[in-house]
Design a protein around this motif. Structure first.
Motif, PDB file in Angstrom:
ATOM      1  N   ASP A 155       0.811  -1.215   0.000  1.00 21.66           N
ATOM      2  CA  ASP A 155       0.000   0.000   0.000  1.00 21.66           C
ATOM      3  C   ASP A 155       0.845   1.266   0.000  1.00 21.66           C
ATOM      4  OD1 ASP A 155      -2.295  -1.525   0.084  1.00 21.66           O
ATOM      5  OD2 ASP A 155      -2.279  -1.608   2.281  1.00 21.66           O
ATOM      6  N   VAL A 156       2.156   1.120   0.192  1.00 22.24           N
ATOM      7  CA  VAL A 156       3.038   2.286   0.239  1.00 22.24           C
ATOM      8  C   VAL A 156       3.357   2.712  -1.194  1.00 22.24           C
ATOM      9  CG1 VAL A 156       5.231   3.215   1.028  1.00 22.24           C
ATOM     10  CG2 VAL A 156       4.021   1.527   2.418  1.00 22.24           C
ATOM     11  N   ARG A 157       3.000   3.929  -1.529  1.00 18.69           N
ATOM     12  CA  ARG A 157       3.249   4.435  -2.871  1.00 18.69           C
ATOM     13  C   ARG A 157       4.080   5.717  -2.777  1.00 18.69           C
ATOM     14  NH1 ARG A 157       2.097   0.114  -4.019  1.00 18.69           N
ATOM     15  NH2 ARG A 157       0.368  -0.686  -5.274  1.00 18.69           N
ATOM     16  N   PRO A 158       4.916   5.973  -3.789  1.00 13.64           N
ATOM     17  CA  PRO A 158       5.701   7.212  -3.771  1.00 13.64           C
ATOM     18  C   PRO A 158       4.799   8.431  -3.666  1.00 13.64           C
ATOM     19  CG  PRO A 158       6.466   5.747  -5.507  1.00 13.64           C
ATOM     20  CD  PRO A 158       5.201   5.150  -4.977  1.00 13.64           C
ATOM     21  N   GLN A 159       5.195   9.394  -2.863  1.00 16.75           N
ATOM     22  CA  GLN A 159       4.466  10.660  -2.749  1.00 16.75           C
ATOM     23  C   GLN A 159       5.173  11.669  -3.639  1.00 16.75           C
ATOM     24  OE1 GLN A 159       3.378  11.882   1.242  1.00 16.75           O
ATOM     25  NE2 GLN A 159       3.727  14.023   0.727  1.00 16.75           N
ATOM     26  N   ALA A 160       4.484  12.102  -4.677  1.00 17.25           N
ATOM     27  CA  ALA A 160       5.116  12.933  -5.700  1.00 17.25           C
ATOM     28  C   ALA A 160       5.700  14.213  -5.110  1.00 17.25           C
ATOM     29  CB  ALA A 160       4.111  13.274  -6.791  1.00 17.25           C
ATOM     30  N   ALA A 161       6.902  14.549  -5.557  1.00 11.86           N
ATOM     31  CA  ALA A 161       7.547  15.805  -5.161  1.00 11.86           C
ATOM     32  C   ALA A 161       7.303  16.848  -6.243  1.00 11.86           C
ATOM     33  CB  ALA A 161       9.044  15.593  -4.973  1.00 11.86           C
ATOM     34  N   ASP A 162       7.377  18.110  -5.884  1.00  6.46           N
ATOM     35  CA  ASP A 162       7.160  19.206  -6.824  1.00  6.46           C
ATOM     36  C   ASP A 162       8.423  19.388  -7.666  1.00  6.46           C
ATOM     37  OD1 ASP A 162       6.549  21.446  -8.226  1.00  6.46           O
ATOM     38  OD2 ASP A 162       6.278  22.759  -6.475  1.00  6.46           O
ATOM     39  N   PRO A 163       8.364  19.089  -8.969  1.00 11.29           N
ATOM     40  CA  PRO A 163       9.558  19.216  -9.814  1.00 11.29           C
ATOM     41  C   PRO A 163      10.064  20.647  -9.921  1.00 11.29           C
ATOM     42  CG  PRO A 163       7.604  18.748 -11.139  1.00 11.29           C
ATOM     43  CD  PRO A 163       7.194  18.608  -9.712  1.00 11.29           C
ATOM     44  N   ALA A 164       9.218  21.624  -9.611  1.00 12.34           N
ATOM     45  CA  ALA A 164       9.650  23.018  -9.691  1.00 12.34           C
ATOM     46  C   ALA A 164      10.785  23.309  -8.715  1.00 12.34           C
ATOM     47  CB  ALA A 164       8.472  23.953  -9.412  1.00 12.34           C
ATOM     48  N   GLU A 165      10.861  22.531  -7.649  1.00  9.93           N
ATOM     49  CA  GLU A 165      11.926  22.743  -6.658  1.00  9.93           C
ATOM     50  C   GLU A 165      13.311  22.566  -7.270  1.00  9.93           C
ATOM     51  OE1 GLU A 165      13.535  20.812  -2.426  1.00  9.93           O
ATOM     52  OE2 GLU A 165      11.597  20.193  -3.264  1.00  9.93           O
ATOM     53  N   PHE A 166      13.403  21.724  -8.301  1.00 13.52           N
ATOM     54  CA  PHE A 166      14.703  21.401  -8.886  1.00 13.52           C
ATOM     55  C   PHE A 166      14.948  22.130 -10.208  1.00 13.52           C
ATOM     56  CE2 PHE A 166      12.762  17.434  -7.052  1.00 13.52           C
ATOM     57  CZ  PHE A 166      13.355  17.574  -5.804  1.00 13.52           C
ATOM     58  N   ALA A 167      14.112  23.108 -10.516  1.00 13.77           N
ATOM     59  CA  ALA A 167      14.157  23.752 -11.832  1.00 13.77           C
ATOM     60  C   ALA A 167      15.495  24.414 -12.128  1.00 13.77           C
ATOM     61  CB  ALA A 167      13.023  24.776 -11.953  1.00 13.77           C
ATOM     62  N   VAL A 168      16.145  24.959 -11.111  1.00 13.58           N
ATOM     63  CA  VAL A 168      17.397  25.680 -11.360  1.00 13.58           C
ATOM     64  C   VAL A 168      18.601  24.922 -10.821  1.00 13.58           C
ATOM     65  CG1 VAL A 168      16.269  27.928 -11.420  1.00 13.58           C
ATOM     66  CG2 VAL A 168      17.118  27.035  -9.234  1.00 13.58           C
ATOM     67  N   TRP A 169      18.420  23.671 -10.429  1.00 13.97           N
ATOM     68  CA  TRP A 169      19.540  22.894  -9.890  1.00 13.97           C
ATOM     69  C   TRP A 169      20.422  22.389 -11.026  1.00 13.97           C
ATOM     70  CZ3 TRP A 169      18.253  19.367  -5.136  1.00 13.97           C
ATOM     71  CH2 TRP A 169      17.633  20.138  -4.145  1.00 13.97           C
ATOM     72  N   ASP A 170      21.735  22.412 -10.801  1.00 13.64           N
ATOM     73  CA  ASP A 170      22.637  21.860 -11.809  1.00 13.64           C
ATOM     74  C   ASP A 170      22.803  20.356 -11.568  1.00 13.64           C
ATOM     75  OD1 ASP A 170      24.469  21.538  -9.701  1.00 13.64           O
ATOM     76  OD2 ASP A 170      25.633  23.298 -10.243  1.00 13.64           O
ATOM     77  N   CYS A 171      23.534  19.694 -12.476  1.00 14.22           N
ATOM     78  CA  CYS A 171      23.669  18.233 -12.414  1.00 14.22           C
ATOM     79  C   CYS A 171      24.345  17.776 -11.128  1.00 14.22           C
ATOM     80  CB  CYS A 171      24.447  17.738 -13.634  1.00 14.22           C
ATOM     81  SG  CYS A 171      23.532  17.875 -15.200  1.00 14.22           S
ATOM     82  N   ALA A 206       7.632   6.967   1.517  1.00 11.42           N
ATOM     83  CA  ALA A 206       6.896   7.402   0.327  1.00 11.42           C
ATOM     84  C   ALA A 206       7.379   8.766  -0.139  1.00 11.42           C
ATOM     85  CB  ALA A 206       5.395   7.441   0.633  1.00 11.42           C
ATOM     86  N   GLN A 207       7.640   9.675   0.800  1.00 10.80           N
ATOM     87  CA  GLN A 207       8.156  10.995   0.444  1.00 10.80           C
ATOM     88  C   GLN A 207       9.548  10.899  -0.173  1.00 10.80           C
ATOM     89  OE1 GLN A 207       7.849  12.908   4.268  1.00 10.80           O
ATOM     90  NE2 GLN A 207       5.754  13.621   3.912  1.00 10.80           N
TER      91      GLN A 207
END
Length: 280
Positions: free
Chosen positions: A5-21, A78-79
């Motif tokens: 029943d444990v499913r990944p809890q989606a993270a906001d991709p906007a948080e990583f918008a300006v992150w480099d590799c 999940a987070q």
């Protein structure tokens, strides 16, 4: 809650918008390490040893969910899983190289380099006088650091925190002991084992009693001093274990080990006394 029943809890991709590799890779490693630490805690409470790890923070996520964590732990897993998936997606969108090599900046921040030969003074219960134990740095990667022990045919591998994930047979190793950001007063739990011997094991607790800079052979180490105590067992022999281990917080490198026990295999002193640079 069942593991299924444990499913990944989606993270906001906007948080990583300006992150480099580089930042994306570092955060992905940190997320996996936290997930492994959480799984170890669940594993210990349940009295099991089923966590599926590769080397260091390369983990098998389904095995973590199979631990059947409670509500709080399930939510955090999940987070973490959701955050990890978002980081990998952002990395793919930017065309980041899928490499485990450390960046030049990371390598420059370490007190050791590939090719270095680390010389330790060693005393054990079977050796009346001091001898020499050596590690030669073979590779320094994001997933694991690899060394050659004396002339052993198989390498010594540890994660970047200093936990040993593989060692030549007969070598004393420490597992699941260190975690990120060791600070004064931290309480730790882990194991000492003799590689290749299923009957030799010591469950230990530790506490960080000192931190600071130490210079050895012209190299500067940022050390954590951890007092250890626990119970060592080898076949039918069991006794109290006590002592200390000192590691460099930047690399997980052993600086000093001093443990004492009446149980065979768990009495050892080892001290870093020299660093021989790689030959050009």
């Amino acid at each position: 809650m069942r593991s299924g029943d444990v499913r990944p809890q989606a993270a906001d991709p906007a948080e990583f918008a300006v992150w480099d590799c580089g930042r994306l890779a570092d955060e992905a490693d940190a997320v996996q390490q936290r997930a492994a630490d959480l799984a170890y805690t669940v594993d210990d409470i349940a009295g099991r040893n089923i966590v599926a790890l590769g080397v260091s923070v390369s983990i098998f996520w389904p095995a973590l969910f199979a631990l059947r964590p409670n509500g709080h732990e399930a939510q955090e897993l999940a987070q973490l899983k959701g955050r990890y998936e978002a980081l990998k997606a952002a990395s793919g969108e930017r065309g980041c190289p899928q490499t485990m090599e450390l960046t030049p900046e990371h390598l420059a921040a370490l007190p050791i380099a590939p090719g270095d030969r680390l010389v330790y003074e060693e005393r054990s219960a079977t050796r009346a006088v001091s001898g020499e134990w050596t590690l030669q740095v073979l590779s320094l990667r994001r997933d694991a650091f690899e060394f050659r022990v004396d002339a052993a045919p198989t390498p010594w591998r540890q994660d970047r925190l200093g936990n040993v994930v593989a060692a030549p047979a007969g070598q004393l190793e420490w597992q699941r002991l260190f975690r990120p950001g060791l600070a004064l007063g931290d309480v730790l739990n882990g194991e000492l084992r003799i590689a290749g011997d299923p009957y030799a094991r010591a469950l230990v607790r530790g506490q960080v009693v000192a931190t600071g800079q130490q210079k050895i052979a012209g190299r500067s180490f940022d050390v954590a001093v951890i007092e250890l105590f626990g119970e060592a067992q080898n076949a039918e022999v069991s006794s109290r274990l006590e002592g200390a281990i000192v590691v460099d917080r930047a690399s997980g490198l052993l600086v000093r080990l001093d443990i004492s026990s009446a149980t065979p295999g768990f009495r050892l002193e080892r001290r870093l006394v020299g660093v021989q640079p790689a030959r050009p």
